[in-house]
Design an enzyme around this catalytic site. Structure first.
Site, mmCIF file in Angstrom:
data_model
loop_
_atom_site.group_PDB
_atom_site.id
_atom_site.type_symbol
_atom_site.label_atom_id
_atom_site.label_comp_id
_atom_site.label_asym_id
_atom_site.label_seq_id
_atom_site.Cartn_x
_atom_site.Cartn_y
_atom_site.Cartn_z
ATOM 1 N N SER A 288 17.095 46.577 -28.104
ATOM 2 C CA SER A 288 16.472 47.124 -26.895
ATOM 3 C C SER A 288 17.416 48.162 -26.301
ATOM 4 O O SER A 288 18.427 47.813 -25.685
ATOM 5 C CB SER A 288 16.219 45.999 -25.888
ATOM 6 O OG SER A 288 15.793 46.551 -24.658
ATOM 7 N N ASP B 244 12.403 50.667 -24.101
ATOM 8 C CA ASP B 244 11.696 50.203 -22.896
ATOM 9 C C ASP B 244 11.580 51.353 -21.911
ATOM 10 O O ASP B 244 12.595 51.919 -21.486
ATOM 11 C CB ASP B 244 12.461 49.045 -22.257
ATOM 12 C CG ASP B 244 12.166 47.728 -22.958
ATOM 13 O OD1 ASP B 244 13.097 46.941 -23.186
ATOM 14 O OD2 ASP B 244 10.984 47.489 -23.277
ATOM 15 N N MET C 175 5.956 50.603 -19.942
ATOM 16 C CA MET C 175 5.717 49.780 -18.760
ATOM 17 C C MET C 175 5.530 50.749 -17.581
ATOM 18 O O MET C 175 6.423 50.951 -16.744
ATOM 19 C CB MET C 175 6.897 48.831 -18.510
ATOM 20 C CG MET C 175 6.997 47.724 -19.543
ATOM 21 S SD MET C 175 8.525 46.784 -19.479
ATOM 22 C CE MET C 175 9.526 47.757 -20.620
ATOM 23 N N HIS D 102 7.804 51.034 -25.779
ATOM 24 C CA HIS D 102 7.095 50.052 -24.936
ATOM 25 C C HIS D 102 6.921 50.657 -23.558
ATOM 26 O O HIS D 102 7.879 50.748 -22.791
ATOM 27 C CB HIS D 102 7.928 48.763 -24.896
ATOM 28 C CG HIS D 102 7.395 47.719 -23.953
ATOM 29 N ND1 HIS D 102 8.147 46.625 -23.566
ATOM 30 C CD2 HIS D 102 6.193 47.581 -23.323
ATOM 31 C CE1 HIS D 102 7.437 45.870 -22.748
ATOM 32 N NE2 HIS D 102 6.247 46.432 -22.583
ATOM 33 N N HIS E 35 13.791 49.407 -30.075
ATOM 34 C CA HIS E 35 12.831 49.118 -29.006
ATOM 35 C C HIS E 35 13.203 49.952 -27.783
ATOM 36 O O HIS E 35 14.291 49.807 -27.233
ATOM 37 C CB HIS E 35 12.858 47.627 -28.667
ATOM 38 C CG HIS E 35 11.795 47.202 -27.708
ATOM 39 N ND1 HIS E 35 10.488 46.970 -28.101
ATOM 40 C CD2 HIS E 35 11.831 46.980 -26.374
ATOM 41 C CE1 HIS E 35 9.775 46.607 -27.042
ATOM 42 N NE2 HIS E 35 10.569 46.612 -25.989
ATOM 43 N N MET F 123 5.278 39.512 -23.830
ATOM 44 C CA MET F 123 6.392 39.474 -22.871
ATOM 45 C C MET F 123 6.760 38.020 -22.620
ATOM 46 O O MET F 123 5.918 37.235 -22.166
ATOM 47 C CB MET F 123 5.995 40.146 -21.559
ATOM 48 C CG MET F 123 5.730 41.632 -21.632
ATOM 49 S SD MET F 123 7.138 42.614 -22.169
ATOM 50 C CE MET F 123 8.408 42.120 -21.032
ATOM 51 N N MET G 33 10.126 52.579 -18.241
ATOM 52 C CA MET G 33 9.672 52.055 -16.948
ATOM 53 C C MET G 33 9.581 53.203 -15.934
ATOM 54 O O MET G 33 10.451 54.072 -15.914
ATOM 55 C CB MET G 33 10.662 50.994 -16.448
ATOM 56 C CG MET G 33 10.833 49.835 -17.424
ATOM 57 S SD MET G 33 12.063 48.650 -16.829
ATOM 58 C CE MET G 33 12.160 47.585 -18.279
ATOM 59 N N ASP H 27 9.414 39.783 -26.573
ATOM 60 C CA ASP H 27 10.203 40.716 -25.777
ATOM 61 C C ASP H 27 10.681 40.061 -24.486
ATOM 62 O O ASP H 27 9.930 39.884 -23.544
ATOM 63 C CB ASP H 27 9.335 41.952 -25.450
ATOM 64 C CG ASP H 27 10.126 43.048 -24.769
ATOM 65 O OD1 ASP H 27 9.535 44.121 -24.517
ATOM 66 O OD2 ASP H 27 11.321 42.838 -24.476
HETATM 67 C C1 DX5 Z 1 12.084 43.357 -19.982
HETATM 68 C C2 DX5 Z 1 12.864 44.076 -21.035
HETATM 69 C C3 DX5 Z 1 13.606 43.088 -21.937
HETATM 70 C C4 DX5 Z 1 14.972 43.470 -22.243
HETATM 71 C C5 DX5 Z 1 15.536 42.460 -23.229
HETATM 72 O O1 DX5 Z 1 11.251 44.268 -19.337
HETATM 73 O O2 DX5 Z 1 11.933 44.800 -21.811
HETATM 74 O O3 DX5 Z 1 12.953 43.063 -23.177
HETATM 75 O O4 DX5 Z 1 15.080 44.732 -22.766
HETATM 76 O O5 DX5 Z 1 16.753 42.140 -22.800
HETATM 77 P P1 DX5 Z 1 17.148 40.624 -22.397
HETATM 78 O O6 DX5 Z 1 17.631 39.990 -23.683
HETATM 79 O O7 DX5 Z 1 18.255 40.825 -21.409
HETATM 80 O O8 DX5 Z 1 15.953 39.961 -21.833
HETATM 81 ZN ZN ZN Z 2 10.106 45.932 -24.108
#
Ligand code: DX5
Ligand code: ZN
Length: 227
Positions: A13, A40, A73, A71, A38, A142, A42, A180
């Site tokens: 991630s 993320d 969000m 991903h 991955h 999630m 946001m 995730d």
């Molecule tokens: C939540 C994130 C988690 C994060 C994973 O929105 O998308 O997936 O990157 O990291 P940990 O292992 O700290 O949950």
């Molecule tokens: Zn994610």
């Protein structure tokens, strides 16, 4: 911690990486044979946090051969699909509640040569998203509420993974299941045993502050049977 019954794919991630040394992080992952990144994303609206931008994804794509799993969000996801398609990810997932017509969004993603998927918030039931499973190449379950790393696993999300795997088998579908959130050393085996094919590795494992990156990678590869 037991060894999972099946092999799985580790997806670092990147929001959890050392962003001040992202280049060396990426070459470490390439040398370790990581198969998916991955990303993320946001927007500060769908979740009260902001992370990676389209430019970061395109620059990572130019510098690193590992395919991306973006991903989203974000609210009004249709505005963001073209922005992040520029990085030519392998997968793009989004939360269906962020657009009025999620199936059309999936078709738009696929039309851009990207494999579409949905990400399921803990509060969203499988029944709500079931029609979309027919169009999905990947389903991100999630296992924490979206928005932050470092959160604790929602225990009953493991049942959701198992139910999704059962639904996949019953319908003869072949989407990949991704877990995730809080994929820790203790949580990874039950996540995989429940049916997860891809594990998003964040601060709970790969970016575990108590060990070196290479030790964490070795431990993950061993768990994933990719050593
Ligand atoms: C939540 C994130 C988690 C994060 C994973 O929105 O998308 O997936 O990157 O990291 P940990 O292992 O700290 O949950
Ligand atoms: Zn994610």
């Amino acid at each position: 911690m037991h060894q999972p019954e099946r092999a799985f794919t580790v997806a670092p991630s990147l929001m959890c990486a050392d962003l001040l040394n992202l280049g060396s992080e990426l070459s470490t992952f390439e040398q370790a044979g990581m198969e998916l990144l991955h990303m993320d994303i946001m927007d500060g609206h769908y979740v009260p946090n902001m992370t990676l931008s389209p430019d970061v994804c395109t620059q990572v794509a130019a510098a690193c051969a590992i395919p991306q799993d973006i991903h989203l969000m974000v609210e009004n996801v249709d505005r963001f699909v073209p922005l992040f398609s520029a990085a030519a990810p392998r997968y793009m997932t989004f939360h269906p509640e962020t657009t009025r017509h999620p199936l059309r969004t999936m078709q738009q993603i696929r039309a851009g040569g990207i494999r579409p998927g949905i990400a399921i918030d803990p509060a969203v039931s499988l029944a709500t998203v079931e029609p979309l499973l027919l169009e999905a190449d990947i389903v991100c379950v999630m296992t924490v509420s979206p928005g932050y790393s470092g959160q604790a696993l929602i225990p009953w999300s493991l049942d959701k993974i198992a139910d999704l795997a059962q639904l996949r088998a019953q319908r003869g579908l072949d989407f990949l299941i991704e877990a995730d959130g809080n994929a820790s050393w203790d949580n990874i085996p039950p996540m995989v045993d429940a049916g997860a094919d891809i594990i998003v590795a964040g601060t709970s494992s790969l970016f575990d502050a108590t060990m070196s990156r290479s030790d964490a990678l070795t431990r993950l590869q061993r768990l994933a049977r990719r050593e």
